[in-house]
Write a protein that holds these residues in place. Sequence first.
Motif, PDB file in Angstrom:
ATOM      1  N   GLN A  40       0.828  -1.201   0.000  1.00 32.55           N
ATOM      2  CA  GLN A  40       0.000   0.000   0.000  1.00 32.55           C
ATOM      3  C   GLN A  40       0.865   1.255   0.000  1.00 32.55           C
ATOM      4  OE1 GLN A  40      -2.598  -0.557   3.382  1.00 32.55           O
ATOM      5  NE2 GLN A  40      -3.234  -2.586   2.655  1.00 32.55           N
ATOM      6  N   LEU A  41       1.940   1.237   0.786  1.00 37.50           N
ATOM      7  CA  LEU A  41       2.820   2.393   0.870  1.00 37.50           C
ATOM      8  C   LEU A  41       3.464   2.697  -0.478  1.00 37.50           C
ATOM      9  CD1 LEU A  41       4.248   4.546   2.629  1.00 37.50           C
ATOM     10  CD2 LEU A  41       6.017   2.831   3.078  1.00 37.50           C
ATOM     11  N   VAL A  42       3.983   1.677  -1.153  1.00 36.40           N
ATOM     12  CA  VAL A  42       4.631   1.906  -2.443  1.00 36.40           C
ATOM     13  C   VAL A  42       3.627   2.401  -3.472  1.00 36.40           C
ATOM     14  CG1 VAL A  42       5.818   0.802  -4.379  1.00 36.40           C
ATOM     15  CG2 VAL A  42       6.513   0.279  -2.039  1.00 36.40           C
ATOM     16  N   ASN A  43       2.434   1.815  -3.488  1.00 38.68           N
ATOM     17  CA  ASN A  43       1.421   2.278  -4.435  1.00 38.68           C
ATOM     18  C   ASN A  43       1.102   3.755  -4.204  1.00 38.68           C
ATOM     19  OD1 ASN A  43      -0.590   1.856  -6.544  1.00 38.68           O
ATOM     20  ND2 ASN A  43      -2.110   2.042  -4.923  1.00 38.68           N
ATOM     21  N   VAL A  44       0.951   4.147  -2.948  1.00 35.55           N
ATOM     22  CA  VAL A  44       0.668   5.542  -2.626  1.00 35.55           C
ATOM     23  C   VAL A  44       1.868   6.421  -2.979  1.00 35.55           C
ATOM     24  CG1 VAL A  44       0.280   7.146  -0.706  1.00 35.55           C
ATOM     25  CG2 VAL A  44      -1.058   5.033  -0.864  1.00 35.55           C
ATOM     26  N   PHE A  45       3.059   5.981  -2.633  1.00 39.24           N
ATOM     27  CA  PHE A  45       4.271   6.760  -2.912  1.00 39.24           C
ATOM     28  C   PHE A  45       4.421   7.047  -4.396  1.00 39.24           C
ATOM     29  CE2 PHE A  45       8.789   7.073  -3.965  1.00 39.24           C
ATOM     30  CZ  PHE A  45       9.193   8.093  -3.110  1.00 39.24           C
ATOM     31  N   LEU A  46       4.039   6.070  -5.235  1.00 38.54           N
ATOM     32  CA  LEU A  46       4.192   6.224  -6.685  1.00 38.54           C
ATOM     33  C   LEU A  46       2.983   6.889  -7.341  1.00 38.54           C
ATOM     34  CD1 LEU A  46       5.930   2.825  -7.566  1.00 38.54           C
ATOM     35  CD2 LEU A  46       6.989   5.088  -7.320  1.00 38.54           C
ATOM     36  N   GLY A  47       1.996   7.292  -6.533  1.00 39.43           N
ATOM     37  CA  GLY A  47       0.886   8.068  -7.076  1.00 39.43           C
ATOM     38  C   GLY A  47      -0.468   7.396  -7.048  1.00 39.43           C
ATOM     39  N   GLY A  48      -0.562   6.212  -6.456  1.00 37.37           N
ATOM     40  CA  GLY A  48      -1.834   5.506  -6.366  1.00 37.37           C
ATOM     41  C   GLY A  48      -2.620   5.883  -5.126  1.00 37.37           C
ATOM     42  N   THR A  49      -3.779   5.258  -4.964  1.00 37.54           N
ATOM     43  CA  THR A  49      -4.629   5.508  -3.805  1.00 37.54           C
ATOM     44  C   THR A  49      -5.029   4.184  -3.163  1.00 37.54           C
ATOM     45  OG1 THR A  49      -6.695   5.472  -5.066  1.00 37.54           O
ATOM     46  CG2 THR A  49      -5.568   7.600  -4.885  1.00 37.54           C
ATOM     47  N   LEU A  50      -5.731   4.284  -2.044  1.00 35.80           N
ATOM     48  CA  LEU A  50      -6.168   3.098  -1.313  1.00 35.80           C
ATOM     49  C   LEU A  50      -7.676   3.094  -1.107  1.00 35.80           C
ATOM     50  CD1 LEU A  50      -3.530   2.911   1.583  1.00 35.80           C
ATOM     51  CD2 LEU A  50      -3.387   1.878  -0.707  1.00 35.80           C
ATOM     52  N   ILE A  51      -8.236   1.886  -1.029  1.00 34.67           N
ATOM     53  CA  ILE A  51      -9.551   1.692  -0.440  1.00 34.67           C
ATOM     54  C   ILE A  51      -9.324   1.724   1.065  1.00 34.67           C
ATOM     55  CG2 ILE A  51     -11.459   0.089  -0.096  1.00 34.67           C
ATOM     56  CD1 ILE A  51     -10.868  -1.025  -2.900  1.00 34.67           C
ATOM     57  N   SER A  52      -9.909   2.687   1.736  1.00 38.38           N
ATOM     58  CA  SER A  52      -9.600   2.893   3.152  1.00 38.38           C
ATOM     59  C   SER A  52     -10.228   1.848   4.060  1.00 38.38           C
ATOM     60  CB  SER A  52     -10.040   4.295   3.584  1.00 38.38           C
ATOM     61  OG  SER A  52      -9.348   5.277   2.838  1.00 38.38           O
ATOM     62  N   ASP A  53     -11.286   1.188   3.588  1.00 34.08           N
ATOM     63  CA  ASP A  53     -11.913   0.117   4.369  1.00 34.08           C
ATOM     64  C   ASP A  53     -12.665  -0.782   3.402  1.00 34.08           C
ATOM     65  OD1 ASP A  53     -12.697  -1.096   6.995  1.00 34.08           O
ATOM     66  OD2 ASP A  53     -14.683  -0.582   6.242  1.00 34.08           O
ATOM     67  N   ILE A  54     -12.181  -1.986   3.204  1.00 35.19           N
ATOM     68  CA  ILE A  54     -12.730  -2.888   2.188  1.00 35.19           C
ATOM     69  C   ILE A  54     -14.215  -3.193   2.410  1.00 35.19           C
ATOM     70  CG2 ILE A  54     -12.566  -5.214   1.203  1.00 35.19           C
ATOM     71  CD1 ILE A  54      -9.517  -5.025   1.696  1.00 35.19           C
ATOM     72  N   PRO A  55     -14.652  -3.572   3.620  1.00 32.72           N
ATOM     73  CA  PRO A  55     -16.086  -3.880   3.799  1.00 32.72           C
ATOM     74  C   PRO A  55     -17.001  -2.713   3.447  1.00 32.72           C
ATOM     75  CG  PRO A  55     -14.814  -4.755   5.632  1.00 32.72           C
ATOM     76  CD  PRO A  55     -13.872  -3.888   4.833  1.00 32.72           C
ATOM     77  N   SER A  56     -16.520  -1.469   3.607  1.00 33.00           N
ATOM     78  CA  SER A  56     -17.371  -0.305   3.357  1.00 33.00           C
ATOM     79  C   SER A  56     -17.692  -0.131   1.882  1.00 33.00           C
ATOM     80  CB  SER A  56     -16.710   0.968   3.885  1.00 33.00           C
ATOM     81  OG  SER A  56     -15.604   1.335   3.085  1.00 33.00           O
ATOM     82  N   VAL A  57     -16.960  -0.813   0.990  1.00 34.59           N
ATOM     83  CA  VAL A  57     -17.258  -0.749  -0.450  1.00 34.59           C
ATOM     84  C   VAL A  57     -17.950  -2.031  -0.913  1.00 34.59           C
ATOM     85  CG1 VAL A  57     -15.430   0.898  -0.955  1.00 34.59           C
ATOM     86  CG2 VAL A  57     -14.938  -1.553  -1.139  1.00 34.59           C
ATOM     87  N   GLY A  58     -18.453  -2.809   0.044  1.00 33.42           N
ATOM     88  CA  GLY A  58     -19.251  -3.982  -0.282  1.00 33.42           C
ATOM     89  C   GLY A  58     -18.476  -5.228  -0.620  1.00 33.42           C
ATOM     90  N   LYS A  59     -17.199  -5.269  -0.285  1.00 39.70           N
ATOM     91  CA  LYS A  59     -16.371  -6.447  -0.543  1.00 39.70           C
ATOM     92  C   LYS A  59     -16.286  -7.322   0.711  1.00 39.70           C
ATOM     93  CE  LYS A  59     -14.916  -5.058  -4.701  1.00 39.70           C
ATOM     94  NZ  LYS A  59     -15.044  -5.822  -5.967  1.00 39.70           N
ATOM     95  N   SER A  60     -15.803  -8.542   0.517  1.00 36.74           N
ATOM     96  CA  SER A  60     -15.632  -9.456   1.642  1.00 36.74           C
ATOM     97  C   SER A  60     -14.638  -8.896   2.653  1.00 36.74           C
ATOM     98  CB  SER A  60     -15.129 -10.814   1.142  1.00 36.74           C
ATOM     99  OG  SER A  60     -16.016 -11.368   0.205  1.00 36.74           O
ATOM    100  N   ASP A  61     -14.767  -9.335   3.873  1.00 34.80           N
ATOM    101  CA  ASP A  61     -13.841  -8.921   4.927  1.00 34.80           C
ATOM    102  C   ASP A  61     -12.518  -9.657   4.747  1.00 34.80           C
ATOM    103  OD1 ASP A  61     -12.585  -8.057   7.193  1.00 34.80           O
ATOM    104  OD2 ASP A  61     -14.188  -8.605   8.571  1.00 34.80           O
ATOM    105  N   HIS A  62     -11.440  -8.912   4.574  1.00 36.78           N
ATOM    106  CA  HIS A  62     -10.113  -9.502   4.394  1.00 36.78           C
ATOM    107  C   HIS A  62      -9.256  -9.376   5.649  1.00 36.78           C
ATOM    108  CE1 HIS A  62      -9.865 -10.081  -0.152  1.00 36.78           C
ATOM    109  NE2 HIS A  62     -11.063  -9.569   0.043  1.00 36.78           N
ATOM    110  N   SER A  63      -9.831  -8.830   6.707  1.00 38.51           N
ATOM    111  CA  SER A  63      -9.059  -8.638   7.935  1.00 38.51           C
ATOM    112  C   SER A  63      -8.985  -9.942   8.729  1.00 38.51           C
ATOM    113  CB  SER A  63      -9.683  -7.534   8.780  1.00 38.51           C
ATOM    114  OG  SER A  63     -11.005  -7.883   9.147  1.00 38.51           O
ATOM    115  N   LYS A  64      -8.215  -9.908   9.806  1.00 40.36           N
ATOM    116  CA  LYS A  64      -8.106 -11.091  10.656  1.00 40.36           C
ATOM    117  C   LYS A  64      -9.446 -11.441  11.284  1.00 40.36           C
ATOM    118  CE  LYS A  64      -3.287 -10.785  12.189  1.00 40.36           C
ATOM    119  NZ  LYS A  64      -2.417 -10.793  13.377  1.00 40.36           N
ATOM    120  N   PHE A  65      -9.575 -12.713  11.689  1.00 39.77           N
ATOM    121  CA  PHE A  65     -10.721 -13.095  12.499  1.00 39.77           C
ATOM    122  C   PHE A  65     -10.604 -12.436  13.876  1.00 39.77           C
ATOM    123  CE2 PHE A  65     -10.562 -16.751   9.509  1.00 39.77           C
ATOM    124  CZ  PHE A  65     -11.848 -16.664   9.022  1.00 39.77           C
ATOM    125  N   HIS A  66     -11.715 -12.377  14.598  1.00 42.81           N
ATOM    126  CA  HIS A  66     -11.730 -11.668  15.879  1.00 42.81           C
ATOM    127  C   HIS A  66     -10.724 -12.235  16.878  1.00 42.81           C
ATOM    128  CE1 HIS A  66     -15.035  -9.118  14.749  1.00 42.81           C
ATOM    129  NE2 HIS A  66     -15.814 -10.153  14.479  1.00 42.81           N
TER     130      HIS A  66
END
Length: 238
Positions: free
Chosen positions: A109-135
């Motif tokens: 994510q850092l390299v993509n941003v450094f080179l001019g890209g952007t991030l999805i700040s929270d994946i579930p908020s855009v309707g995608k599956s949860d990719h984070s750790k389990f609880h």
Amino acid sequence: MKIGITDCGAKYPIYERWILSQSPASGVSNIETVRLSYKENNFEQIKQCDGIVLTGGEDIHPKYYGKPEAINLCNSDFMDEQRDEFEWKVCEYIFEKKLPVLGICRGLQLVNVFLGGTLISDIPSVGKSDHSKFHEGQDRYHAVEVLHDSELSKITNIVFGEINSAHHQSADFIAKSLKINALSDDRIVEGLEWKDADFEHYMMLVQWHPERIINAEENSFSYKIRQSFVENIQSKIQ
């Protein structure tokens, strides 16, 4: 050879052990590590390094990718602007000196941003599956497709496989100099690399955690990533 590894707190030793391990079929074992950390105020030690691992960890402040309003989608308890500032300088050095670089999770994510890209700040908020750790803190595992015309495909020799997952953010707009090399089933970016095949220096960016993937010593998404990285450094310094 000396490999710089950015400081990520308590999980740093996992990265260090992985980098220092000797992969199957690889004769590269003469490795020392340098812990690069704003807490140690040791940026100058990067000049000793032949390659850099950008590790996982905190959310990158969204001001770095032009979405300051996305701060509410980030984990305010899991941000470190001093680390952001320090590792931005690390990226400046990497791309100025053309050092081999391996970016893992936040590192991608850092390299993509450094080179001019952007991030999805929270994946579930855009309707995608949860990719984070389990609880309970365990990594998720999910399917991944490696794109056939990529360096990652050459490294792993895999088209469809399974990777571990522990992130709630991901690459969104891809920097113009990069291309996607791996995608999840729900089309979240799982890997990036140079778009131009005639790249000036080695770079591999993966969203998963090869340093702690199950059966790392046998898993192509782990040991072959490490092997490719260290062998490239070896060939460069010989």
